[in-house]
Design an enzyme around this catalytic site. Structure first.
Site, PDB file in Angstrom:
ATOM      1  N   HIS A  83       4.678   4.344 -16.083  1.00 13.17           N
ATOM      2  CA  HIS A  83       5.712   3.309 -15.969  1.00 13.17           C
ATOM      3  C   HIS A  83       5.759   2.421 -17.210  1.00 13.17           C
ATOM      4  CE1 HIS A  83       6.604   3.932 -11.596  1.00 13.17           C
ATOM      5  NE2 HIS A  83       5.348   4.351 -11.577  1.00 13.17           N
ATOM      6  N   ASN A 156       8.978   2.731  -5.477  1.00 14.00           N
ATOM      7  CA  ASN A 156       9.797   3.616  -6.306  1.00 14.00           C
ATOM      8  C   ASN A 156      11.199   3.692  -5.713  1.00 14.00           C
ATOM      9  OD1 ASN A 156       7.868   4.332  -8.219  1.00 14.00           O
ATOM     10  ND2 ASN A 156       7.233   6.184  -7.133  1.00 14.00           N
TER      11      ASN A 156
HETATM   12 FE1  HDD Z   1       1.497   3.468  -9.500  1.00 17.06          FE
HETATM   13  C1  HDD Z   1       2.140   1.470 -12.130  1.00 17.06           C
HETATM   14  C2  HDD Z   1       4.603   2.812  -8.208  1.00 17.06           C
HETATM   15  C3  HDD Z   1       1.010   5.849  -7.042  1.00 17.06           C
HETATM   16  C4  HDD Z   1      -1.674   3.794 -10.484  1.00 17.06           C
HETATM   17  N1  HDD Z   1       3.057   2.368 -10.071  1.00 17.06           N
HETATM   18  C5  HDD Z   1       3.138   1.597 -11.188  1.00 17.06           C
HETATM   19  C6  HDD Z   1       4.410   0.950 -11.255  1.00 17.06           C
HETATM   20  C7  HDD Z   1       5.109   1.331 -10.147  1.00 17.06           C
HETATM   21  C8  HDD Z   1       4.249   2.216  -9.403  1.00 17.06           C
HETATM   22  C9  HDD Z   1       6.503   0.910  -9.769  1.00 17.06           C
HETATM   23  C10 HDD Z   1       4.878   0.046 -12.370  1.00 17.06           C
HETATM   24  C11 HDD Z   1       4.658  -1.394 -12.055  1.00 17.06           C
HETATM   25  C12 HDD Z   1       5.206  -2.240 -13.174  1.00 17.06           C
HETATM   26  O1  HDD Z   1       6.432  -2.298 -13.302  1.00 17.06           O
HETATM   27  O2  HDD Z   1       4.396  -2.815 -13.894  1.00 17.06           O
HETATM   28  N2  HDD Z   1       2.611   4.243  -7.975  1.00 17.06           N
HETATM   29  C13 HDD Z   1       3.813   3.766  -7.569  1.00 17.06           C
HETATM   30  C14 HDD Z   1       4.182   4.408  -6.327  1.00 17.06           C
HETATM   31  C15 HDD Z   1       3.186   5.259  -6.004  1.00 17.06           C
HETATM   32  C16 HDD Z   1       2.181   5.159  -7.044  1.00 17.06           C
HETATM   33  C17 HDD Z   1       5.448   4.117  -5.541  1.00 17.06           C
HETATM   34  C18 HDD Z   1       3.028   6.172  -4.819  1.00 17.06           C
HETATM   35  C19 HDD Z   1       3.544   5.939  -3.660  1.00 17.06           C
HETATM   36  N3  HDD Z   1      -0.046   4.634  -8.897  1.00 17.06           N
HETATM   37  C20 HDD Z   1      -0.070   5.520  -7.833  1.00 17.06           C
HETATM   38  C21 HDD Z   1      -1.405   6.030  -7.667  1.00 17.06           C
HETATM   39  C22 HDD Z   1      -2.175   5.436  -8.632  1.00 17.06           C
HETATM   40  C23 HDD Z   1      -1.303   4.568  -9.385  1.00 17.06           C
HETATM   41  C24 HDD Z   1      -1.828   7.020  -6.596  1.00 17.06           C
HETATM   42  C25 HDD Z   1      -3.643   5.576  -8.925  1.00 17.06           C
HETATM   43  C26 HDD Z   1      -4.548   5.893  -8.060  1.00 17.06           C
HETATM   44  N4  HDD Z   1       0.433   2.814 -11.080  1.00 17.06           N
HETATM   45  C27 HDD Z   1      -0.879   3.029 -11.253  1.00 17.06           C
HETATM   46  C28 HDD Z   1      -1.454   2.282 -12.436  1.00 17.06           C
HETATM   47  C29 HDD Z   1      -0.203   1.520 -12.972  1.00 17.06           C
HETATM   48  C30 HDD Z   1       0.886   1.974 -12.028  1.00 17.06           C
HETATM   49  C31 HDD Z   1      -2.223   3.101 -13.393  1.00 17.06           C
HETATM   50  C32 HDD Z   1       0.119   1.658 -14.447  1.00 17.06           C
HETATM   51  C33 HDD Z   1       0.491   0.303 -14.924  1.00 17.06           C
HETATM   52  C34 HDD Z   1       0.122  -0.584 -13.845  1.00 17.06           C
HETATM   53  O3  HDD Z   1      -0.389   0.138 -12.803  1.00 17.06           O
HETATM   54  O4  HDD Z   1       0.216  -1.781 -13.838  1.00 17.06           O
HETATM   55  O5  HDD Z   1      -2.435   1.418 -12.008  1.00 17.06           O
END
Ligand code: HDD
Length: 697
Positions: A83, A156
């Site tokens: 993202h 999402n």
């Molecule tokens: Fe995630 C970012 C949504 C599964 C780990 N995720 C992130 C963002 C969104 C989502 C919208 C961006 C937030 C922003 O604008 O800063 N993610 C989802 C959705 C998921 C999902 C809807 C499943 C239903 N994500 C998911 C899993 C993991 C992560 C299973 C790890 C175990 N996601 C992350 C992260 C991020 C992230 C690595 C990257 C940047 C952040 O968190 O702030 O932690």
């Protein structure tokens, strides 16, 4: 808004003054505050470094030069691991239907209060500098600054996910992002590693249907639904739990672009979505979403045909209708992109008393990941003190120090319990957050529950819920993506996976890929159920809201065009709630037949028709003949036709339409008939035209 108006003599050049470095300063207009360095020292000369003599070496003593350069050298921080490309805006949430008795969360029980919030939309796979219109899931993350702490719905624009267990997230993202040895391709899943992974992971099949659908190429952030995806819990005063799924519903309805259009927009305006949101808010067209909830109890969960803890499944709205409980309005652009949009940190663990987690193993894994990633991205444990992240209610605890501590927590005591001070913060069991009292039992195991085993039934249900055009788009998207996969065995395995959903879908994709020989379904333990009723709520087309509100119409003019006709069109377009952009061969505008100037918003090459929802051609006969030999003009009209747009044209423009291969169908409105043109344009694209402009497999 440009207007057809008489040509004016150019304004006099405002007064300018030559500065200390030979640079020009505008003398008139505005009070300019003194420039200072980061420490408040007023800068005397921002043009010249300090030198030992006029042509001599620069001195290290020049602390202004050193500070300015050093700050610049450290301007960037690591981009988000997923993202990375996103765009944010500010606004508020307002509750319209209280969930009193179901939850104790004040944000969901206090009617009418405007809760400030920050929302960030994003693409998942691309890096920060990638294009907005890549085929991808869109992140839809909302941070509400409630008086009980921050509540984030980190969702999402698609209600299901690729995987069921967070332990596979790293693999999924590694497969989707650019391949690690070569560092490409950027912002797309159309490559070997992604399809290798998903073709080996059948649980991703339902999500694949969604990302191959037009949901993954939205027309605007303002025209997307949002979903919390997981099942969460709401907890009331008595400690009782109700399961909940969160849905955001755009007031404008949903709309998408055509895939070929998305590809071309990526080149013409990689910032298409962010520009759209920024402009809409700046113009006062504040986008709005309803917040809907699906509420259910343990009994419903036990009877439901799939596991409510499985994030690859949804609960159809026909089975469990949405209850609309509030609205989100985005009414303020950010003041500074980096300070706010880049530094905002969301976390699934940001909940308030009355909202709690379910045992969804994907959610449980996310609960570890979000705060952890901010530690390296934002540089340490105090990122919650950055204004965009800071709660708007008191923050008091025994945590101290660390990089970039900004809020001085007061007093001598930084531990608890303590008897030394009378006003140290203390826990509050009655009002503070408490987890739902769940009775857990059973063996500790690494296992995927049996109830998660059906990977294909809802994939088929999703496909069956689409209109014929939408189904065609899904099939073509699979063909496009798999055509970019070099390894034939991966293509074949993916088609084998699709055969588990439906042999017809697999056949259609195989034909588009030119695959010879019989399709071999991949091994599976649970076959797709064919008895799930289609859900209209899953189709974009079936939910389309007709109208031109906030849409953009492009009008192609040239020298000799009729200024009065253009002005009349503009008035009608504005009355319909849309805006008109003028495209001319020169950015200076076109000299109309009555010798007035029609001001231009775009030069032809920089304003291709992909940027507009519908188009008009308003030329003189000579203008149309001239533009018939201009590739950009022919492409302008041709693309609008191929992208199934409604085209309005005066009769004099016919030769350009003919040169562009336009066939005069119901979506081509000829003559100065603005009313019927706009009423047809308000109905959206001409879907029936599609088989005549591209192969449908
Ligand atoms: Fe995630 C970012 C949504 C599964 C780990 N995720 C992130 C963002 C969104 C989502 C919208 C961006 C937030 C922003 O604008 O800063 N993610 C989802 C959705 C998921 C999902 C809807 C499943 C239903 N994500 C998911 C899993 C993991 C992560 C299973 C790890 C175990 N996601 C992350 C992260 C991020 C992230 C690595 C990257 C940047 C952040 O968190 O702030 O932690």
């Amino acid at each position: 808004m440009s207007k057809a108006k008489p040509k004016k003599a150019s304004a006099a050049v405002p007064d300018q003054q030559v500065g200390v470095g030979g640079e020009l300063h505008q003398v008139s207009g505005g009070a300019h505050p003194q420039m200072t360095n980061q420490r408040g020292l007023v800068v005397g000369d921002d043009e010249n470094s300090l030198k030992a003599n006029p042509r001599g070496p620069v001195l290290i003593e020049d602390h202004f030069l050193v500070e300015k350069t050093q700050h610049f050298d450290h301007e960037r921080i690591p981009e988000r691991v997923v993202h990375a490309r996103g765009f944010g805006a500010k606004g508020y949430f307002q509750l319209t239907d209280s969930l009193k008795g179901i939850t104790k969360a004040r944000v969901l029980t206090q009617l009418g209060v405007k809760i400030p919030l920050f929302t960030r939309f994003s693409t998942v796979a691309g890096n920060m500098g990638s294009a907005d219109t890549a085929r991808d899931v869109r992140g839809f993350a909302v941070k509400m600054y409630t008086d009980e702490g921050n509540w984030d719905i980190v969702g999402n624009n698609i209600p299901v996910f690729f995987i069921q267990d967070a332990i596979k997230f790293t693999d999924l993202i590694h497969a989707a992002k650019q391949e690690p040895d070569r560092g490409f391709p950027q912002a797309q899943t159309a490559h070997d590693t992604f399809w290798d992974f998903v073709s080996l992971v059948p649980e991703s099949t339902h999500m694949l249907m969604w990302i191959m659908s037009d949901r993954a190429i939205p027309r605007s952030f303002r025209m997307m639904e949002g979903f919390g995806v997981h099942t969460f819990r709401l907890i009331n005063e008595a400690g009782d739990s109700t399961y909940v799924k969160f849905h955001w519903r755009p007031k404008l309805g949903m709309a998408s672009v055509i895939w070929d259009e998305a590809l071309k927009i990526s080149g013409a305006d990689p910032d298409f979505h962010r520009r759209d949101l920024w402009n809409a808010i700046a113009e006062g067209n504040f986008p709005e979403w309803e917040l809907g909830v699906q509420l259910f109890d343990e009994d419903f969960a036990n009877k439901f045909e799939f596991d409510v803890l499985d994030a690859t499944k949804l609960i159809p709205e026909e089975t469990l209708p949405l209850r609309i409980i509030g609205k989100m309005v985005l009414d303020q652009n950010v003041d500074n992109y980096f300070a706010e949009t880049e530094q905002v940190a969301f976390a699934t663990t940001d909940v308030v008393p009355g909202i709690d987690f379910s045992n969804d193993p994907l959610l449980q894994g996310r609960n570890l990941s979000y705060i952890d990633t901010q530690l390296s991205r934002l540089g340490g444990p105090n990122y919650e003190q950055i204004p965009v992240n800071a709660p708007r209610c008191p923050m008091r605890n025994m945590q101290r120090d660390g990089h970039m501590t900004m809020i001085p927590q007061l007093g001598r005591v930084s531990y608890s319990p303590s008897s030394l001070e009378s006003d140290t913060p203390r826990q509050d069991p009655a009002n503070g957050f408490s987890s739902f009292h769940a009775a857990e039992q059973g063996d500790k195991l690494r296992i995927r529950p049996e109830s998660f085993a059906d990977h294909f039934s809802q994939a088929l249900m999703f496909f069956n819920s689409q209109t014929e055009t939408e189904q065609n788009h899904i099939v073509s998207a699979f063909i496009f993506e798999l055509s970019k996969v070099d390894t034939k065995a991966i293509r074949e395995r993916m088609v084998g996976q699709l055969a588990n959903v439906s042999s017809t879908i697999a056949q259609r994709v195989a034909e588009g890929l030119g695959m010879l020989g019989p399709i071999k379904p991949t091994a599976t333990t649970v076959a797709a159920r064919t008895d799930l009723p289609p859900s209209d709520a899953l189709s974009i087309a079936k939910k389309m809201i007709p109208g031109l509100s906030t849409k953009v119409i492009g009008c192609l003019v040239a020298d000799g065009s009729d200024a009065k006709a253009v002005l009349a069109l503009q008035k009608a377009v504005i009355a319909a709630g849309a805006s008109l952009k003028i495209i001319a061969p020169k950015i200076g505008g076109a000299i109309a037949s009555d010798k007035t100037l029609i001001e231009a918003d775009f030069q032809l090459a920089g304003g291709p028709s992909v940027l507009f929802d519908s188009v008009c051609v308003s030329l003189s006969e000579a203008g149309a003949t001239l533009l018939s030999t201009e590739a950009a003009a022919v492409a302008w009209v041709h693309d609008a036709f191929a992208h199934l747009k409604v085209i309005g044209a005066n009769t004099a423009s016919r030769s350009l339409l003919a040169a562009a291969g336009v066939v005069e169908d119901e979506g081509v409105v000829i003559g100065n008939n603005t009313k019927s043109y706009l009423s047809r344009a308000a109905q959206g694209r001409i879907w029936d035209r599609e088989p005549s402009v591209r192969t449908v497999y």
